[in-house]
Design an enzyme around this catalytic site. Structure first.
Site, PDB file in Angstrom:
ATOM      1  N   LYS A 199       0.815  -1.223   0.000  1.00 42.24           N
ATOM      2  CA  LYS A 199       0.000   0.000   0.000  1.00 42.24           C
ATOM      3  C   LYS A 199       0.850   1.274   0.000  1.00 42.24           C
ATOM      4  O   LYS A 199       0.584   2.196  -0.771  1.00 42.24           O
ATOM      5  CB  LYS A 199      -0.914   0.025   1.236  1.00 42.24           C
ATOM      6  CG  LYS A 199      -2.006  -1.017   1.192  1.00 42.24           C
ATOM      7  CD  LYS A 199      -3.343  -0.405   0.821  1.00 42.24           C
ATOM      8  CE  LYS A 199      -4.372  -1.518   0.660  1.00 42.24           C
ATOM      9  NZ  LYS A 199      -5.534  -1.136  -0.102  1.00 42.24           N
ATOM     10  N   ARG A 233      -4.723  -8.424 -11.641  1.00 44.16           N
ATOM     11  CA  ARG A 233      -5.334  -9.679 -12.108  1.00 44.16           C
ATOM     12  C   ARG A 233      -6.563  -9.338 -12.935  1.00 44.16           C
ATOM     13  O   ARG A 233      -6.927  -8.183 -13.055  1.00 44.16           O
ATOM     14  CB  ARG A 233      -5.778 -10.505 -10.902  1.00 44.16           C
ATOM     15  CG  ARG A 233      -6.723  -9.702 -10.009  1.00 44.16           C
ATOM     16  CD  ARG A 233      -7.362 -10.520  -8.923  1.00 44.16           C
ATOM     17  NE  ARG A 233      -7.708  -9.702  -7.767  1.00 44.16           N
ATOM     18  CZ  ARG A 233      -8.830  -9.016  -7.627  1.00 44.16           C
ATOM     19  NH1 ARG A 233      -9.724  -9.019  -8.573  1.00 44.16           N
ATOM     20  NH2 ARG A 233      -9.060  -8.296  -6.541  1.00 44.16           N
TER      21      ARG A 233
END
Lengths: 161, 495
Positions: free
Chosen positions: B117, B293
């Site tokens: 993050k 993805r």
């Protein structure tokens, strides 16, 4: 003949219930209903209520005498009240598992005071945690399972008195 | 190198989704299954299928060594990870490539970068990607914090640096509340985390979750397939997704998509990815995270752009150029995806189980049901409760909504309680119809989304339907008809 059903857990009564061949008639809340079976294909069927035709489907797998029924776009869990079996969750003071799963945490021990709504144990099922909460103020009488044990749905996990 | 055989390291609808495109491309497909999934279609309809055994996920779908071993033994050239499971696992991606197998996904480095993050935010700030304005510094004096809050602009969120779970968190709407809120947040932070450091961030009221579909090849082409609106969520899980995002100007749409492409170029990304943004009502948007993805909701983008994103993934993985120019990718019409979950939305979204008697088939044009189950298969407790995705294309948003509501009545999932009726309530809600979506939609409209009471006529019809079905089963003394499962007779069908 009078007949009662439960629909989504609520009991309803019908009068003059008759089921002959491909017709079902009864009176419900003062109104007369007449249905005929037009066709059936597997679980799905087409019914006619004299006002029009609609699709319906009834599940063949039932749990505790409860069956999933879909009619005219509405879905509900029905049971024939006469045939309904005793549900495990109705056990006095017993807190049942809502579904099969694994005991993830035991938060209270036998003898502990609990408030209504307080979590007693946590069940892990479908990758989520579900708190099993006390349904009343009282004392934990017994916890029937230990952390890590697998339990079926509808099994009493703990008792509060 | 042309890929000739793909192993799909996943289950359910996404395994079937990959299988479908591979078949379109003439590629052989190998699937894997845990023993408790052996009756599901992903275990039945591939060219070859192998058991992963049983036990914990770490022994089956997450068993990296076992998956690579099966891939080598069956001679597949590539692994498609689907979504979830090992799709964003950098260690797996590099293990696959080290074993000489193509990983149909990004590089391990991209997965690591975007999985971090703080690291990803630092990297993206350097290429001027808008981040939520905030102060994360060490000068914790009241005067400095007040100054920073004013610079950010109200409302602001003050939260414990070490925190989580809402502890030490305050929303401050105006300057007069500031001093009290800072000291309140600090003392709560100290109590909860033994650290009174706080940070300040802009608080976005009624934020929308907007994401951009990206696809990049290894020849320097970075394309976007426009945005998706994914604000309708419960428990931080998406329920309804659509594209194009309603109530969005073309100018803003292109700007957000351009920002996403800039990120893809900036990190030299490969394959399918999605950038998630928070969009404020004033049109400002901020980077949230990147998913490295294929997403669950990719079909809505395929429907409006007429593309096949899995095909693009495979082409990129074998080193080909993407078959499109950006200018050739256009949004046509409107698409909505509803996630059908085995759950009871009226009982706190509690997961449900059971045997599916009948799934049902959508009959309208341009309606797609991506489903990992067959009639007669069991929904168990071991996996995600998502049963299927209903994806509906319409010429307009209005038509796409009405076609979705119609189609939800056709996919019964009879036998298992699902959120089907709840989805109809969401899609029929006047605020949804007006396109007023934001991430608090479900909690904010909680009472409107409660089930409507059945009318007497509804109940009478249900009683009649049940009575007709009982007559047929008069032979069974228990009143319960046991279906024989056709798949149990197929012992030794595949190993």
């Amino acid at each position: 003949m009078d007949k009662s059903f439960t629909i989504n857990g609520k009991e309803v009564k019908v009068q003059d219930f008759k089921h002959q061949h491909d017709t079902v008639t009864f009176t419900f809340e003062g109104k007369n209903y007449f249905y005929s079976l037009i066709s059936r294909d597997g679980h799905e069927m087409v019914l006619d209520d004299k006002g029009g035709r609609f699709k319906a489907a009834v599940s063949t797998t039932s749990r505790d005498g409860e069956t999933m029924v879909i009619a005219g776009g509405k879905e509900a869990i029905l049971s024939d009240a006469g045939k309904k079996m005793k549900k495990a969750g109705a056990h006095a003071g017993g807190l049942a598992s809502p579904m099969p799963g694994k005991i993830f945490k035991v938060l209270k021990e036998a003898g502990a005071e609990v408030k209504k709504g307080e979590a007693i144990l946590i069940l892990e099922a479908m990758k989520m945690e579900h708190s099993i909460r006390s349904d009343k103020d009282g004392k934990v009488k017994k916890i029937f399972f230990q952390v890590g044990q697998l339990v079926q749905g509808g099994v009493i996990l703990a008792e509060v008195e | 190198m042309k890929i000739k055989k793909i192993l799909v390291a996943n289950r359910g609808e996404i395994a079937l989704r990959v299988l479908k495109t591979a078949k379109e491309m003439g590629i052989k497909v190998v699937t894997v299954f845990a023993e408790d999934d052996k009756h599901l279609p992903h275990a039945l309809f591939a060219d070859e299928s192998y058991s992963l055994g049983s036990g914990a996920l770490s022994e089956t779908y997450l068993n990296k060594a076992k998956l690579i071993d099966i891939t080598k033994r069956c001679g597949a050239d590539a692994i498609h990870p689907g979504y979830g499971f090992l799709s964003e696992n950098a260690e797996f991606a590099s293990m696959v490539e080290k074993a000489g197998i193509i990983f149909i996904g990004p590089t391990a480095d991209s997965i690591i970068l975007m999985g971090d993050k703080i690291g990803s935010k630092n990297a993206l700030e350097k290429i001027n990607v808008p981040m939520i304005p905030g102060y994360h510094g060490d000068d914790q004096s009241d005067a400095n914090l007040a100054k920073k809050a004013k610079e950010i602009g109200f409302p602001v969120l003050i939260k414990a640096s070490a925190g989580g779970g809402g502890k030490g968190m305050r929303i401050v709407h105006q300057e007069s509340e500031l001093v009290e809120s800072i000291s309140g947040a600090k003392s709560e932070a100290l109590k909860s985390f033994s650290n009174d450091k706080v940070l300040i961030e802009k608080y976005v009221v009624n934020p929308r979750h907007i994401e951009v579909q990206l696809m990049s090849d290894t020849h320097g082409n970075h394309l976007h397939f426009f945005e998706r609106e994914c604000s309708i969520q419960r428990r931080y899980q998406k329920v309804v997704e659509e594209t194009p995002a309603p109530n969005m100007t073309q100018e803003l749409r292109l700007k957000i998509c351009e920002t996403a492409v800039q990120i893809s170029k900036g990190i030299n990304y490969r394959g399918a990815g999605t950038i998630e943004f928070i969009l404020a009502p004033d049109g400002h948007y901020y980077f949230l995270e990147m998913n490295t993805r294929l997403q669950v909701e990719h079909p809505v983008s395929e429907m409006v752009t007429g593309s096949d994103l899995v095909k693009c993934q495979i082409l990129v993985a074998q080193g080909d150029k993407l078959p499109y120019q950006q200018s050739e990718i256009k949004q046509k019409g409107h698409a909505i995806e509803c996630r059908i979950y085995a759950e009871d939305p009226d009982n706190n979204f509690m997961p449900t189980i059971g045997m599916i008697d009948t799934i049902g088939v959508p009959t309208l044009r341009d309606v797609r049901l991506d489903c990992g189950f067959l009639d007669g298969t069991e929904v168990g407790v071991n996996y995600d409760p998502m049963l299927a995705k209903l994806v509906v294309w319409g010429e307009t948003r209005e038509l796409s909504i009405s076609k979705t509501i119609h189609s939800l009545d056709e996919v019964l999932f009879l036998g298992v309680k699902t959120n089907r009726d709840y989805l109809k309530r969401i899609l029929g809600h006047s605020e949804f119809v007006a396109g007023k979506t934001h991430t608090h939609f479900i909690p904010d409209h909680k009472s409107d989304l409660e089930p409507k009471n059945l009318t007497n006529d509804n109940m009478a019809a249900l009683i009649a339907a049940m009575s007709f079905s009982q007559k047929k089963k008069a032979f069974s003394s228990s009143g319960i008809e046991i279906l024989t499962n056709p798949w149990t007779s197929l012992t030794g069908f595949r190993n």
